[in-house]
Each structure stands twice: as C-alpha cells, then as structure tokens.
Scaffold this active site. Structure first.
Site, PDB file in Angstrom:
ATOM      1  N   TYR A   1       0.768  -1.229  -0.156  1.00 35.46           N
ATOM      2  CA  TYR A   1       0.021   0.118  -0.097  1.00 35.46           C
ATOM      3  C   TYR A   1       0.926   1.223   0.031  1.00 35.46           C
ATOM      4  CZ  TYR A   1      -3.293   3.603   1.443  1.00 35.46           C
ATOM      5  OH  TYR A   1      -4.146   4.575   1.461  1.00 35.46           O
TER       6      TYR A   1
ATOM      7  N   ASP B   1      -2.193  -1.537  -4.099  1.00 37.28           N
ATOM      8  CA  ASP B   1      -2.748  -0.167  -4.366  1.00 37.28           C
ATOM      9  C   ASP B   1      -1.202   0.669  -4.238  1.00 37.28           C
ATOM     10  OD1 ASP B   1      -3.483   2.325  -4.766  1.00 37.28           O
ATOM     11  OD2 ASP B   1      -4.829   2.285  -2.780  1.00 37.28           O
TER      12      ASP B   1
ATOM     13  N   HIS C   1     -12.370   1.294  -4.239  1.00 38.44           N
ATOM     14  CA  HIS C   1     -11.876   0.444  -5.054  1.00 38.44           C
ATOM     15  C   HIS C   1     -12.705  -0.994  -5.420  1.00 38.44           C
ATOM     16  CE1 HIS C   1      -7.582   2.066  -4.547  1.00 38.44           C
ATOM     17  NE2 HIS C   1      -8.240   2.644  -3.508  1.00 38.44           N
TER      18      HIS C   1
END
Length: 291
Positions: free
Chosen positions: A118, A177, A280
C-alpha cells in the site's frame, strides 16, 4: 484435485470492517481466489476477523485506523516477511516500517513470492498547489516529497526483494494499491489528471523504471491490451461510479516467467453504487500453474 489456474486478487478494501458490512465475505466465498492481497485494513489485529478456508498473514501497522496490509492464502505460506519483523534496508523507508505498508509471503504450493504493497497517496508539489484546486489544506508539498522519498527507497527495496526471490528459485509478484496510474489508458480524464497526484509525470516515470521485459511486467496491461481501462477506483462522490469515470491505481506486476503464465484479467466491479464494497474494486488475474 488442484485447479490448473492460480487466481490472485489485489483489493484495497478501504477498511475491512466496513467492507464486511457491505458484503465482503459473500464476495470472497463466491470468487474463491487462491491468493488475495488486501490493503487499507484500517483496524487492529484482533478486529481483522475470520477468513474461512484461508490462512491470513498481516501487518496492521501502528497508526490507529490507517493503512494495514494482508495476504490470504489457501495453504499456509512457507514463509512470511513484513517490515515490522524484517525492516526495509533501503534508505528512506525506515520511517514507514511500522506503518503496515508492505508484506511478503512465499507460497507453499507454487514457487512464487507474493508481495502486497500500500503505497502512500502523496500530494501535489508546492508549485501546483493553488487555492481552490486541491481538496486538502495546502502543505507546501510535504506529502509530495514524502511520497517521492518513499518511491526512491522502495525502488531499491523492490529490486533487492525481486532478486532474492529469483535466487531462491521463485517467481515474484507485486500486487497492491500503488496510488499511481501508469498510462493514459489507466485514467478516464487523463489530460486533466496530468496535474493530479497519482498521475504526475515523475510518478509515471518512476513506474516506467520498475517495468521491463527482464524485471517486472504489468500483466494487467499486457492482458487487457492497448485500450482504455480496466479501471479499479472510482470516487465515492457524484456519478463517477455510474459513469465509469475512474482510475487504475491497483496493479499486479510479475516477474517474466510468471507473467508468461498470466491468462486473464477482470475487475469485480459491482453492478450498482449501493452494492459497492469499497471505493476500489477487486483486481483479479488468473495464472496458469507451473506444470
């Protein structure tokens, strides 16, 4: 009998507790992937919850209500490494080591190291911050500098980890991500996005440098082709989701041997805004298992 395919998901859940209230467990049972990497758990370890049929490795970090990564696997992994237990060695990452941003597992049933990241969202450089053009209070470029420092350090750490996997006879897969859209096909309104965080030229150039036929390959773009999409993130605000105005900032970057076995990609975008699990949607790739 084991399936001939290995299904891998990357999904920023934007809070696992909230995603569960919206139907995450039903999605997971129906999709039944072999490996699922999650970002933004945003909860303490004791509130992650159960994943029936999976072994869950995680690093929730030390910042309450922020960050957190996990990898759920059908079989207990052969090895697990996080920055909490194995601090990054690259300069510029030590400040992030306790934030729950990076996790690796060595799969037990395939010679693959799966890494879940992340990456910080960042912000705009000071010269692009103008009253009225940013949602947050101007910070003089502090978040931008923080992200760029992370990128510089993570490039070195990523190369080290990729090579370590290769020396161990394993393929390497980075999912997560990354808060960067790579090319024009990854953003609906790409012209306007050129002055937005996540699509700045220097961010895209950084991602360019991580990709090559001998290092890591963007399997999603390879499979989907040279055309707009697939998108994985849409703002909660307005009609972005309904009009399909979004970004692809979620990625699966594979070492060449594994990339050659990628067969299909899909995004589990929900049918309507009321059914959304997160801002998302799950990014799903099917890989042929090693013969």
């Amino acid at each position: 009998m084991a399936s001939e395919e290995l299904t891998v998901v990357s999904f920023n859940v934007n809070g696992i507790r909230a995603a569960r209230r919206r139907g995450f467990d039903t999605w997971l049972a129906d999709r039944a992937p072999d490996v699922v990497g999650l970002q933004e758990l945003r909860c303490p370890p004791e509130e992650i919850g159960e994943f029936p049929g999976y072994t869950v490795s995680f690093d929730t970090g030390t910042i309450p209500g922020r960050n957190g990564v996990a990898i759920a696997t059908r079989q207990p992994p052969a090895s697990v490494r996080s920055w909490a237990t194995d601090p990054p060695r690259a300069r510029g990452l030590s400040a992030h080591a306790s934030h729950g941003r990076y996790l690796e597992v060595d799969l037990a049933d395939e010679p693959i190291t799966v890494a879940c990241l992340y990456l910080p969202k960042g912000g705009l450089p000071a010269e692009l911050q103008r009253p009225g053009n940013i949602r947050e209070k101007p910070d003089g470029g502090a978040k931008y500098r923080r992200k760029m420092a992370f990128l510089a350090g993570f490039a070195r750490e990523l190369e080290r980890n990729r090579l370590a996997a290769r020396r161990a006879g394993r393929e390497f897969l980075l999912i997560g991500d990354l808060n960067i859209a790579h090319c024009e096909h990854d953003v609906t309104n790409w012209r306007a996005a050129r002055k937005m965080e996540g699509f700045l030229p220097e961010e895209r150039e950084w991602l360019d440098r991580q990709l090559s036929p001998r290092r890591l390959i963007d399997v999603v773009r390879t499979l989907y082709g040279d055309r707009p999409g697939p998108l994985t993130w849409w703002s909660w605000a307005g009609q972005s989701f309904v009009k399909d105005v979004g970004w692809r900032i979620d990625h699966q970057l594979a070492s060449p041997g594994l990339a050659s076995r990628a067969r299909w990609v899909t995004v589990d975008k929900e049918p309507s805004p009321d059914e959304r699990l997160s801002d998302h949607a799950p990014l799903v790739v099917g890989y042929r298992r090693r013969a």
